[in-house]
Design a protein around this motif. Structure first.
Motif, PDB file in Angstrom:
ATOM      1  N   ALA A   7      -1.761   2.865   5.566  1.00 19.48           N
ATOM      2  CA  ALA A   7      -1.453   1.484   5.229  1.00 19.48           C
ATOM      3  C   ALA A   7      -1.621   0.573   6.447  1.00 19.48           C
ATOM      4  N   LEU A  44       0.828  -1.214   0.000  1.00 19.87           N
ATOM      5  CA  LEU A  44       0.000   0.000   0.000  1.00 19.87           C
ATOM      6  C   LEU A  44       0.862   1.264   0.000  1.00 19.87           C
ATOM      7  N   GLN A  45       1.946   1.248   0.752  1.00 20.05           N
ATOM      8  CA  GLN A  45       2.833   2.412   0.758  1.00 20.05           C
ATOM      9  C   GLN A  45       3.505   2.597  -0.598  1.00 20.05           C
TER      10      GLN A  45
END
Length: 439
Positions: A266, A256-257
């Protein structure tokens, strides 16, 4: 024997759920780890208690399965409640935050208490519900999954037990609660009278002659190719699920990051994926897969479950970088992972006979321990090499292989027993086949 002359069989379900709600405490261990970390424990130490608990759970189950026929389900359940309850209560009274004390009292004693009682509701439920083995097993083991979430919330955000009373008192409260609830549930753990069947139910035999009366256990079980196929499939399926559990927060946070989310976003998203979507689907999957297996058959259900799990796990690295798709992936993986605990005990009963499932399933369940070591270690090893996707791909491919193995897991037949040296069973099955042909 008439249905109204014996105990209401649905009381067995109530007792099974009460028991499994408490035995699921092993999966609630994570709620205690922050306080233990704050008390100076390393992450390795917190995981050591959990690992020892899992190992004792699996190993003790084999011993308990052998004692089930000797002591009976009620006594074995009572012992489970006493051992599990004492483990946690003594950890609170004398253990505090001492590592060796908690390793012994919660890991060894508590894990052993869980292993003593886990197979009892499964074995008893199948005897009372030969017409609904999948559903009843699913309901029983769903209590194990949902119980973990309940104990986590009671100690944390719902009951605030740790915040208000401290770690030691929480252990003591849990120990007393576990003992009372397991013993209460154990009051309903009794086998039906010999020869009892539900009204309107007629046992069905397969064309090979296998039926609920099939009697295979111990070394005879281990000699069959069916056991080996079931065992390997369970290893692959459980290993994929347990690896995913171990990485369900760690890997999505990274993905997600990389996709542009902040570290805080995240963390929140991946935490929700694990604590909500995976956990709820895990419990629901046990009931749904058990019910579906009563309709479709155990073999077909395991093939579908492991095949879809393989596809989901392989696709998960792509799914993990988007919030909504991550939730979908976590739901499917949790749903299929939960199905393992409803399908493999009933598959064991179908192939080797329901009467000895209490003895036989613990040997099959050892596959969970093997998968629990292999899957997470593979994930951690490849993760350290910067290649989490390869870990998911490998475990997903093994799930697909498990679907193929299950396709070849056919019922026991007389010829196979004769070749394997199981002559008494071979003669029994041959006689059944001859009788069926004459009819």
């Amino acid at each position: 024997m008439a249905d109204d002359k014996v105990m209401n069989r649905w009381l067995v379900v109530l007792g099974a759920i009460l028991i499994q709600l408490c035995l699921g405490a092993i999966y609630a261990w994570s709620v205690f780890t922050p306080a233990l970390n704050a008390a100076g424990w390393s992450k390795m130490q917190t995981q050591a208690v959990f690992a020892v608990g899992l190992a004792m759970f699996a190993v003790t189950m084999v011993w308990a399965g052998k004692k089930l026929a000797v002591w009976g389900p009620k006594k074995l359940t009572m012992l489970s409640g006493v051992v599990l309850g004492c483990g946690y209560a003594l950890a609170g009274l004398f253990g505090g935050t001492n590592f060796m004390s908690l390793l012994l009292l919660i890991g060894v004693v508590g894990g052993g208490g869980i292993g003593i009682g886990y197979v009892v509701p499964i074995a008893v439920g199948m005897r009372w519900f030969p017409d609904k083995k999948g559903l009843i097993t699913g309901l029983a083991v769903a209590g194990f999954g949902f119980g973990a979430m309940g104990w986590v919330k009671l100690a944390g955000s719902w009951g605030h037990l740790i915040a208000n009373y401290g770690l030691s008192t929480t252990f003591t409260i849990y120990g007393v609660a576990f003992a009372v609830l397991v013993i209460l549930g154990g009051l309903f753990m009794t086998f039906p009278p010999e020869g009892w069947l539900p009204k309107g139910y007629t046992p069905s035999a397969t064309v090979e002659g296998s039926s609920d009366d099939l009697n295979i256990q111990g070394t005879d079980l281990l000699k069959t190719y069916q056991f080996k196929l079931i065992f390997l499939t369970f290893v692959f399926s459980a290993g994929a699920g347990l690896m995913s559990i171990g990485l369900m927060k760690l890997y999505p946070m990274e993905a997600l990051q990389n996709a542009g989310y902040s570290a805080a976003e995240a963390s929140a998203i991946s935490g929700t994926a694990m604590a909500v979507f995976f956990s709820l689907a895990n419990g629901i999957g046990r009931i749904v897969w058990g019910t579906l297996s009563d309709l479709m058959g155990r073999q077909v259900s395991i093939i579908i479950m492991t095949a879809t799990q393989g596809i989901c796990v392989i696709a998960f690295p792509t799914m993990a970088s988007s919030e909504l798709i991550l939730y979908v992936g976590a739901t499917f993986i949790g749903f299929n992972f939960g199905g393992n605990f409803a399908l493999f005990p009933t598959m064991t009963a179908d192939i080797f006979g329901a009467k000895n499932v209490g003895i036989n399933y613990p040997f099959v369940f050892l596959a969970y321990g093997v998968g629990g070591i292999g899957g997470p270690i593979l994930g951690g090893f490849l993760g350290d090499m910067g290649n989490f996707p390869l870990a998911f791909t490998t475990c997903g491919a093994l799930c697909l292989l498990g679907a193929v193995l299950t396709w070849h897991c056919n019922p026991i037949n007389a010829k196979e027993h004769e070749l394997s040296g199981f002559k008494p069973i071979a003669r029994m099955l041959a006689a059944e086949q001859l009788s069926a042909q004459r009819k």
